[in-house]
Design an enzyme around this catalytic site. Structure first.
Site, PDB file in Angstrom:
ATOM      1  CD  GLU A  19      40.913-119.382   6.089  1.00 24.90           C
ATOM      2  OE1 GLU A  19      40.821-120.485   6.632  1.00 24.90           O
ATOM      3  OE2 GLU A  19      41.605-118.454   6.551  1.00 24.90           O
ATOM      4  CB  THR A  50      37.996-116.056   8.072  1.00 20.91           C
ATOM      5  OG1 THR A  50      38.059-114.806   7.390  1.00 20.91           O
ATOM      6  CG2 THR A  50      39.064-116.980   7.552  1.00 20.91           C
ATOM      7  CE1 TYR A  51      30.316-114.139  11.572  1.00 17.57           C
ATOM      8  CE2 TYR A  51      31.639-113.244  13.349  1.00 17.57           C
ATOM      9  CZ  TYR A  51      30.471-113.277  12.633  1.00 17.57           C
ATOM     10  OH  TYR A  51      29.442-112.430  12.973  1.00 17.57           O
ATOM     11  CG  HIS A  95      35.864-120.196   8.982  1.00 21.60           C
ATOM     12  ND1 HIS A  95      37.203-119.919   9.086  1.00 21.60           N
ATOM     13  CD2 HIS A  95      35.741-121.066   7.935  1.00 21.60           C
ATOM     14  CE1 HIS A  95      37.861-120.590   8.149  1.00 21.60           C
ATOM     15  NE2 HIS A  95      36.993-121.282   7.423  1.00 21.60           N
ATOM     16  N   GLY A 126      37.462-119.807  17.949  1.00 22.37           N
ATOM     17  CA  GLY A 126      37.803-118.417  17.628  1.00 22.37           C
ATOM     18  C   GLY A 126      38.924-117.928  18.514  1.00 22.37           C
ATOM     19  CB  ALA A 145      35.623-125.944  18.540  1.00 24.08           C
ATOM     20  CE1 TYR A 180      45.156-124.316  15.524  1.00 19.97           C
ATOM     21  CE2 TYR A 180      43.682-125.991  16.422  1.00 19.97           C
ATOM     22  CZ  TYR A 180      43.898-124.711  15.958  1.00 19.97           C
ATOM     23  OH  TYR A 180      42.856-123.816  15.927  1.00 19.97           O
ATOM     24  CD  GLN A 247      53.274-113.375   4.570  1.00 17.47           C
ATOM     25  OE1 GLN A 247      53.758-114.382   4.049  1.00 17.47           O
ATOM     26  NE2 GLN A 247      52.153-112.818   4.137  1.00 17.47           N
TER      27      GLN A 247
HETATM   28  P1  FAD Z   1      39.174-125.705  20.330  1.00 17.59           P
HETATM   29  O1  FAD Z   1      39.090-126.942  19.530  1.00 17.59           O
HETATM   30  O2  FAD Z   1      38.040-125.353  21.200  1.00 17.59           O
HETATM   31  O3  FAD Z   1      40.519-125.822  21.204  1.00 17.59           O
HETATM   32  C1  FAD Z   1      41.041-124.694  21.899  1.00 17.59           C
HETATM   33  C2  FAD Z   1      42.004-125.149  22.972  1.00 17.59           C
HETATM   34  O4  FAD Z   1      41.314-125.764  24.034  1.00 17.59           O
HETATM   35  C3  FAD Z   1      43.029-126.194  22.507  1.00 17.59           C
HETATM   36  O5  FAD Z   1      44.215-125.960  23.207  1.00 17.59           O
HETATM   37  C4  FAD Z   1      42.418-127.516  22.901  1.00 17.59           C
HETATM   38  O6  FAD Z   1      43.405-128.509  23.166  1.00 17.59           O
HETATM   39  C5  FAD Z   1      41.645-127.138  24.165  1.00 17.59           C
HETATM   40  N1  FAD Z   1      40.356-127.815  24.307  1.00 17.59           N
HETATM   41  C6  FAD Z   1      39.478-128.114  23.316  1.00 17.59           C
HETATM   42  N2  FAD Z   1      38.370-128.673  23.839  1.00 17.59           N
HETATM   43  C7  FAD Z   1      38.547-128.689  25.176  1.00 17.59           C
HETATM   44  C8  FAD Z   1      37.737-129.133  26.250  1.00 17.59           C
HETATM   45  N3  FAD Z   1      36.527-129.655  26.033  1.00 17.59           N
HETATM   46  N4  FAD Z   1      38.232-128.995  27.521  1.00 17.59           N
HETATM   47  C9  FAD Z   1      39.463-128.459  27.740  1.00 17.59           C
HETATM   48  N5  FAD Z   1      40.271-128.034  26.737  1.00 17.59           N
HETATM   49  C10 FAD Z   1      39.809-128.156  25.477  1.00 17.59           C
HETATM   50  N6  FAD Z   1      39.776-117.939  14.241  1.00 17.59           N
HETATM   51  C11 FAD Z   1      38.818-116.990  14.063  1.00 17.59           C
HETATM   52  O7  FAD Z   1      38.601-116.149  14.955  1.00 17.59           O
HETATM   53  N7  FAD Z   1      38.078-116.953  12.904  1.00 17.59           N
HETATM   54  C12 FAD Z   1      38.246-117.859  11.904  1.00 17.59           C
HETATM   55  O8  FAD Z   1      37.570-117.788  10.885  1.00 17.59           O
HETATM   56  C13 FAD Z   1      39.234-118.873  12.065  1.00 17.59           C
HETATM   57  N8  FAD Z   1      39.445-119.825  11.119  1.00 17.59           N
HETATM   58  C14 FAD Z   1      40.357-120.828  11.344  1.00 17.59           C
HETATM   59  C15 FAD Z   1      40.492-121.865  10.392  1.00 17.59           C
HETATM   60  C16 FAD Z   1      41.400-122.897  10.597  1.00 17.59           C
HETATM   61  C17 FAD Z   1      41.526-124.014   9.577  1.00 17.59           C
HETATM   62  C18 FAD Z   1      42.220-122.914  11.773  1.00 17.59           C
HETATM   63  C19 FAD Z   1      43.222-124.008  11.986  1.00 17.59           C
HETATM   64  C20 FAD Z   1      42.064-121.901  12.712  1.00 17.59           C
HETATM   65  C21 FAD Z   1      41.147-120.859  12.521  1.00 17.59           C
HETATM   66  N9  FAD Z   1      40.949-119.855  13.468  1.00 17.59           N
HETATM   67  C22 FAD Z   1      39.990-118.878  13.279  1.00 17.59           C
HETATM   68  C23 FAD Z   1      41.789-119.797  14.672  1.00 17.59           C
HETATM   69  C24 FAD Z   1      41.159-120.557  15.845  1.00 17.59           C
HETATM   70  O9  FAD Z   1      39.923-119.977  16.203  1.00 17.59           O
HETATM   71  C25 FAD Z   1      42.140-120.479  17.008  1.00 17.59           C
HETATM   72  O10 FAD Z   1      43.266-121.277  16.734  1.00 17.59           O
HETATM   73  C26 FAD Z   1      41.575-120.772  18.383  1.00 17.59           C
HETATM   74  O11 FAD Z   1      42.562-120.384  19.328  1.00 17.59           O
HETATM   75  C27 FAD Z   1      41.227-122.228  18.635  1.00 17.59           C
HETATM   76  O12 FAD Z   1      40.113-122.615  17.947  1.00 17.59           O
HETATM   77  P2  FAD Z   1      39.691-124.177  17.884  1.00 17.59           P
HETATM   78  O13 FAD Z   1      38.385-124.254  17.211  1.00 17.59           O
HETATM   79  O14 FAD Z   1      40.807-124.965  17.345  1.00 17.59           O
HETATM   80  O15 FAD Z   1      39.502-124.433  19.458  1.00 17.59           O
END
Ligand code: FAD
Length: 318
Positions: A19, A50-51, A95, A126, A145, A180, A247
């Protein structure tokens, strides 16, 4: 080619991917190419970009007034994906995040990707805006997401927002999502987090990429719990070698992960950052050897702007 097709056609061989972050606004793309080039010898099947959402900055105006301005410090995700495909003939995975996008803007971004021949996305909620304590959905945008996945899948079935076009062209995005091993920091517990991860898979995510971890036991436990919950898609471990003393506090506070005691003991006895970097590489090599022996589908490295340490690790593993 789709990530899932790369995995399915690998015949059990562990793939290599990494990445990168878009450069800061104002920097050209040559630095990024220089960072990617040394890693091409290991034949990555795909490169993620990444975004980064907007941030607020304060500009000084007359009479001591401050103006709050929204700016994106690392723009260019879609353009970088296209540039990497063009230069290195490699698949790219942009992303796509919920934050900062209305559904209409998401749709337009996906149309751009489709026209560029990019058929992979990593669908994410995000992070929160830096100056805000928690994630606030953009008005007219998505909260989770899983909502974003639904929109992408709707386009994959040939339905667009507010469109009266019949038999519209179906996109063909392969959707990846995040997972996670140490729980998402906002989730009340591991099981609830898994429930929502499962929802993302049921809605159409075809594989999971994990947050970085430094203790393989946490990854193996995560995979086991996913399988028990009938989350059966490939799970790709995300890996990052520690490279500076700083870090050891920054990574846990940003990514909500632990550094094992043994790793910390080694780092604390290091005389300088060069020594920390070497320890980080050795630790990651040991992690990768064990993960490869366990048959993980791919190893995904968070390069964070540097490639020499990932090159050293990849030389030992691939
Ligand atoms: P979600 O899957 O939406 O989950 C977020 C939280 O809400 C979790 O606690 C989950 O348990 C809960 N949840 C999920 N769905 C629901 C629902 N329907 N109802 C109630 N609760 C729910 N961030 C960036 O800004 N840009 C990037 O490019 C980026 N790349 C990443 C790449 C990877 C591989 C990883 C692991 C993370 C990355 N992140 C990035 C960070 C990520 O955006 C954050 O960790 C963010 O806080 C959560 O994103 P998610 O898509 O996992 O969220």
């Amino acid at each position: 080619m789709k990530v899932i097709d790369h995995i399915n056609s690998s015949k059990g061989e562990t793939l290599f991917s990494f990445e990168i972050l878009p450069p800061m606004k104002g920097q050209g793309i040559s630095g990024l190419f220089n960072q990617v080039e040394p890693l091409m010898e290991f034949k990555p099947k795909f490169i993620n970009v990444t975004y980064h959402r907007e941030e607020y900055i304060y500009k000084k105006r007359e009479h001591g007034l401050l103006e709050k301005v929204s700016t994106r410090k690392r723009p260019g995700t879609v353009g970088i994906c296209a540039a990497l495909m063009n230069k290195f003939h490699v698949d790219t995975v942009p992303h796509i995040i919920c934050g900062g996008f209305t559904k209409e803007e998401t749709e337009n971004a996906l149309i751009d990707l489709d026209f560029l021949g990019i058929d992979n996305v990593l669908a994410l909620r995000g992070d929160a805006i830096k100056s805000e304590a928690r994630f606030v959905p953009t008005p007219g945008g998505h909260e989770y997401a899983s909502d974003l996945i639904e929109q992408i899948q709707t386009m994959n079935s040939g339905k667009y927002l507010n469109s009266e076009v019949e038999n519209a062209f179906p996109t063909q995005f392969c959707i990846g999502v995040s997972g996670y091993p140490e729980k998402h920091f906002e989730a009340p517990n591991f099981e609830t987090d898994l429930k929502y991860l499962k929802k993302k898979v049921e809605l159409g995510a075809e594989y999971i990429v994990t947050q970085m971890f430094f203790d393989n036991k946490k990854f193996f436990n995560f995979v086991e719990k996913c399988r028990e919950a009938e989350i059966n898609v490939p799970i790709i471990p995300g890996l990052k070698p520690v490279s500076t003393m700083r870090q050891t506090t920054v990574l846990p506070s940003i990514f909500h992960i632990d550094l094992p005691v043994d790793l910390m003991n080694e780092i604390e006895s290091a005389k300088d950052n060069q020594a920390v970097r070497e320890i980080g590489v050795e630790w990651a090599i040991a992690q990768c050897k064990e993960l490869k022996a366990a048959g993980v589908p791919c190893m995904h490295f968070y390069s964070m702007g540097k490639s020499d340490n990932i090159q050293k690790i990849a030389r030992e593993i691939f």
